[in-house]
Scaffold this motif. Sequence first.
Motif, mmCIF file in Angstrom:
data_model
loop_
_atom_site.group_PDB
_atom_site.id
_atom_site.type_symbol
_atom_site.label_atom_id
_atom_site.label_comp_id
_atom_site.label_asym_id
_atom_site.label_seq_id
_atom_site.Cartn_x
_atom_site.Cartn_y
_atom_site.Cartn_z
ATOM 1 N N PRO A 364 -32.145 -80.053 -21.868
ATOM 2 C CA PRO A 364 -33.582 -79.774 -21.880
ATOM 3 C C PRO A 364 -34.429 -80.923 -22.421
ATOM 4 C CG PRO A 364 -32.390 -78.348 -23.426
ATOM 5 C CD PRO A 364 -31.371 -79.074 -22.613
ATOM 6 N N GLU A 365 -33.892 -81.701 -23.371
ATOM 7 C CA GLU A 365 -34.721 -82.791 -23.921
ATOM 8 C C GLU A 365 -35.087 -83.780 -22.827
ATOM 9 O OE1 GLU A 365 -36.516 -83.147 -26.625
ATOM 10 O OE2 GLU A 365 -35.789 -81.080 -26.752
ATOM 11 N N MET A 366 -34.027 -84.142 -22.060
ATOM 12 C CA MET A 366 -34.242 -85.103 -20.977
ATOM 13 C C MET A 366 -35.171 -84.515 -19.902
ATOM 14 S SD MET A 366 -31.879 -86.097 -17.976
ATOM 15 C CE MET A 366 -32.752 -84.782 -17.226
ATOM 16 N N TYR A 367 -34.937 -83.261 -19.582
ATOM 17 C CA TYR A 367 -35.721 -82.631 -18.515
ATOM 18 C C TYR A 367 -37.177 -82.447 -18.945
ATOM 19 C CZ TYR A 367 -36.247 -79.919 -14.196
ATOM 20 O OH TYR A 367 -36.608 -79.483 -12.947
ATOM 21 N N ARG A 368 -37.355 -82.084 -20.201
ATOM 22 C CA ARG A 368 -38.723 -81.916 -20.715
ATOM 23 C C ARG A 368 -39.494 -83.223 -20.581
ATOM 24 N NH1 ARG A 368 -40.103 -77.870 -24.422
ATOM 25 N NH2 ARG A 368 -41.238 -79.393 -25.661
ATOM 26 N N ALA A 369 -38.801 -84.341 -20.888
ATOM 27 C CA ALA A 369 -39.488 -85.646 -20.795
ATOM 28 C C ALA A 369 -39.939 -85.884 -19.353
ATOM 29 C CB ALA A 369 -38.554 -86.764 -21.249
ATOM 30 N N GLN A 370 -39.069 -85.533 -18.406
ATOM 31 C CA GLN A 370 -39.464 -85.754 -17.010
ATOM 32 C C GLN A 370 -40.624 -84.823 -16.610
ATOM 33 O OE1 GLN A 370 -36.708 -85.037 -13.651
ATOM 34 N NE2 GLN A 370 -37.676 -86.833 -12.711
ATOM 35 N N LEU A 371 -40.518 -83.565 -16.996
ATOM 36 C CA LEU A 371 -41.584 -82.620 -16.618
ATOM 37 C C LEU A 371 -42.911 -82.995 -17.276
ATOM 38 C CD1 LEU A 371 -39.585 -79.247 -16.778
ATOM 39 C CD2 LEU A 371 -40.386 -80.422 -14.710
ATOM 40 N N ARG A 372 -42.822 -83.460 -18.529
ATOM 41 C CA ARG A 372 -44.049 -83.860 -19.227
ATOM 42 C C ARG A 372 -44.682 -85.066 -18.545
ATOM 43 N NH1 ARG A 372 -46.503 -83.527 -24.773
ATOM 44 N NH2 ARG A 372 -47.065 -85.720 -24.749
ATOM 45 N N ALA A 373 -43.815 -86.019 -18.157
ATOM 46 C CA ALA A 373 -44.325 -87.206 -17.448
ATOM 47 C C ALA A 373 -44.986 -86.778 -16.139
ATOM 48 C CB ALA A 373 -43.185 -88.178 -17.172
ATOM 49 N N LEU A 374 -44.381 -85.817 -15.462
ATOM 50 C CA LEU A 374 -44.949 -85.344 -14.193
ATOM 51 C C LEU A 374 -46.290 -84.665 -14.422
ATOM 52 C CD1 LEU A 374 -41.710 -83.954 -12.495
ATOM 53 C CD2 LEU A 374 -43.110 -85.858 -11.678
ATOM 54 N N LEU A 375 -46.352 -83.822 -15.457
ATOM 55 C CA LEU A 375 -47.615 -83.129 -15.734
ATOM 56 C C LEU A 375 -48.716 -84.124 -16.079
ATOM 57 C CD1 LEU A 375 -46.346 -80.031 -17.759
ATOM 58 C CD2 LEU A 375 -47.455 -80.004 -15.511
ATOM 59 N N ARG A 376 -48.373 -85.093 -16.924
ATOM 60 C CA ARG A 376 -49.396 -86.088 -17.296
ATOM 61 C C ARG A 376 -49.876 -86.853 -16.066
ATOM 62 N NH1 ARG A 376 -46.597 -89.678 -21.492
ATOM 63 N NH2 ARG A 376 -48.459 -90.943 -21.191
ATOM 64 N N ALA A 377 -48.910 -87.199 -15.195
ATOM 65 C CA ALA A 377 -49.277 -87.969 -13.993
ATOM 66 C C ALA A 377 -50.102 -87.136 -13.019
ATOM 67 C CB ALA A 377 -48.024 -88.487 -13.302
ATOM 68 N N SER A 378 -49.960 -85.802 -13.116
ATOM 69 C CA SER A 378 -50.644 -84.941 -12.146
ATOM 70 C C SER A 378 -52.166 -85.044 -12.245
ATOM 71 C CB SER A 378 -50.201 -83.492 -12.310
ATOM 72 O OG SER A 378 -50.701 -82.963 -13.525
ATOM 73 N N ALA A 379 -52.658 -85.639 -13.323
ATOM 74 C CA ALA A 379 -54.111 -85.815 -13.451
ATOM 75 C C ALA A 379 -54.622 -86.888 -12.493
ATOM 76 C CB ALA A 379 -54.461 -86.192 -14.887
ATOM 77 N N TYR A 380 -53.704 -87.642 -11.867
ATOM 78 C CA TYR A 380 -54.121 -88.795 -11.056
ATOM 79 C C TYR A 380 -54.010 -88.579 -9.550
ATOM 80 C CZ TYR A 380 -54.190 -91.098 -15.525
ATOM 81 O OH TYR A 380 -54.486 -91.430 -16.807
ATOM 82 N N GLY A 381 -53.801 -87.360 -9.124
ATOM 83 C CA GLY A 381 -53.706 -87.145 -7.671
ATOM 84 C C GLY A 381 -53.152 -85.764 -7.376
ATOM 85 N N ASP A 382 -52.672 -85.608 -6.156
ATOM 86 C CA ASP A 382 -52.174 -84.303 -5.711
ATOM 87 C C ASP A 382 -50.654 -84.245 -5.894
ATOM 88 O OD1 ASP A 382 -51.517 -81.970 -4.436
ATOM 89 O OD2 ASP A 382 -52.479 -82.445 -2.537
ATOM 90 N N LEU A 383 -50.235 -84.104 -7.160
ATOM 91 C CA LEU A 383 -48.792 -84.082 -7.452
ATOM 92 C C LEU A 383 -48.242 -82.659 -7.342
ATOM 93 C CD1 LEU A 383 -47.143 -85.985 -10.418
ATOM 94 C CD2 LEU A 383 -46.283 -83.806 -9.694
ATOM 95 N N ARG A 384 -47.081 -82.537 -6.727
ATOM 96 C CA ARG A 384 -46.400 -81.241 -6.649
ATOM 97 C C ARG A 384 -44.967 -81.463 -7.115
ATOM 98 N NH1 ARG A 384 -48.733 -80.029 -0.505
ATOM 99 N NH2 ARG A 384 -50.845 -80.693 -1.015
ATOM 100 N N ILE A 385 -44.438 -80.486 -7.842
ATOM 101 C CA ILE A 385 -43.089 -80.638 -8.392
ATOM 102 C C ILE A 385 -42.093 -79.901 -7.506
ATOM 103 C CG2 ILE A 385 -41.599 -80.027 -10.366
ATOM 104 C CD1 ILE A 385 -44.048 -80.341 -12.182
ATOM 105 N N MET A 386 -40.929 -80.525 -7.278
ATOM 106 C CA MET A 386 -39.914 -79.871 -6.446
ATOM 107 C C MET A 386 -38.562 -79.864 -7.166
ATOM 108 S SD MET A 386 -39.168 -80.433 -2.477
ATOM 109 C CE MET A 386 -38.584 -82.115 -2.393
#
Length: 566
Positions: A364-386
Amino acid sequence: MEKGIGASKGYGIGKVVVYRPADLSYTPRTGCDPETEKKRLTDALGRFLERNERLRERVRETAGDAAAEIITGHIMMLQDPYMSSEIEKQIDEGACAESAVESVCDLFIAMFSSVDDEMTRQRATDVSDIKQEMLGLLLGVRTVDLTDLPKDTVLVARELTPSMTACIDRECVVGFITELGSKTSHAAILARAMEIPAVLSVENAVELYADGQLVVVDGVRGEVVASPEEDTVARYMQLRLDFNASRAENAKFVGKETRTADGKRVELFANIGTPEDAENVLSNDGEGVGLFRTEFLFMDRSTMPSENEQFEAYKKALLILKGKPVIIRTLDIGGDKEIPYLGLEKEQNPFLGFRAIRYCLHNPEMYRAQLRALLRASAYGDLRIMIPLVTGVDELRQVRAMVAELMAELDEQVIPYRKDIPIGVMIETPAAVLVADRLAKEADFFSIGTNDLTGYTMAVDRGNAKVAYLYSAFSPAVLRSIRHVIQTARDAGIPVGMCGEAAADPMLIPLLVAFGLDEFSVTPTSVLATRKEISRWSKEEAERIAETVLSLDTEKQVVAELNKYA
Ligand code: PEP
Ligand code: MG
């Protein structure tokens, strides 16, 4: 025949011109008058800028805006305040302009080359290009004279720099062969934009080929055939004719919406592995990214990328795509994708083992870092998580719970993100196919991963040659799965795409149109050909074909039937 990397598709048949760099040697001077040297530097800089601005306009005309940006990068790099102040500092200490430029550039080259990241290493090549050009200007030596090459030239060089590539006349140069460079090097991007076939990374190319020698550059297979026989030349001429005809046909689809013959709009996205690939999506006219394979950010390095590094990479892709959809898949490692520093145990059946979402949910630590990075980046465009390799709703729920926690954390820290970020699942296991109705209630979208779905459905190892004959998306079992998943998503009212290789297969496209696929995601270079294929089929015609195909018993029969329409 020599092998290399096919970095720009097409067939070039012509005579070799070996590029030998100009002699840029000089005797470094010390105790120079700073004022005189600064004046020389300013003059050279002025000419550098003037030349590169002209070059940029020329590239814009011949190869488009994205390619021209590479030259802008050169201009900006030399105007970088740190770089220019370092050069001036050395001149103030008595160095001549040549050695000041050379030593500061070398410093940057060493710094960029030491970083374990393709994009940063690319900058080392850019600085080396700038250094050569500036030294040439200071010494009054013409470094590159590629403006006056004979017709049908195949240019052979140790390395192709952007400034060399940019001043080439595409009427005269029919191919490139180099010893260095990869698919993503700037020279490769320019070669593709100029539609000049290129084979890079051919060992000893400069020694191997002689001026005037006839060669064939096969940019499709990444091969060079030297001194070919007459019948080989004739064969390649035919291939070139066919290739150019289909490229011209595809070009008619540039800038068009993707529509079926009866006008139904579908989305045509592209698959990428690095943020830099996003440029290729745009230059190939992709309408978004349907699959960003994030594992490439984790490969070819010795430690895990930090949350911030990931954030920068995702943000970069989003900024390049300028508001177009970007579907980013969370880490899909294991199986055939090994990451040594994760220290994964060897498994008997890695494809059935601890991989993709299974690994992530247990780390979870590693995955949280990725999800957090994705959420932060989502402010810059139309990001969708898969989410990859999903087998049931439980995995999706766990990811959603983590995302909700992270959102609360970001709210507390007043960090912006997209509150309604779509979270979708890949359908690439038979389990996901069978519970597609349940998944459709909780997922925001589906994307069918036919590469794995074919393997898991047919119980075939993707890499085992002995059973490769069973690995086919045209197997009735796989086709039924695809139809079922698309139908289920449509019933539930969620969008469904396909990001496996089969999405670009012209034989499968009529079936996908018939089933009602909403989104196709293909390699960037297949975008136009896929748009063309989709435009051939109306729903009615496609349904007629699908009905026949689904009544057949075997894969062989399916392929024979679909071949009639190819
Ligand atoms: C797939 O399985 O179809 C897919 C797109 O994922 P990958 O090829 O990365 O496993
Ligand atoms: Mg897969």
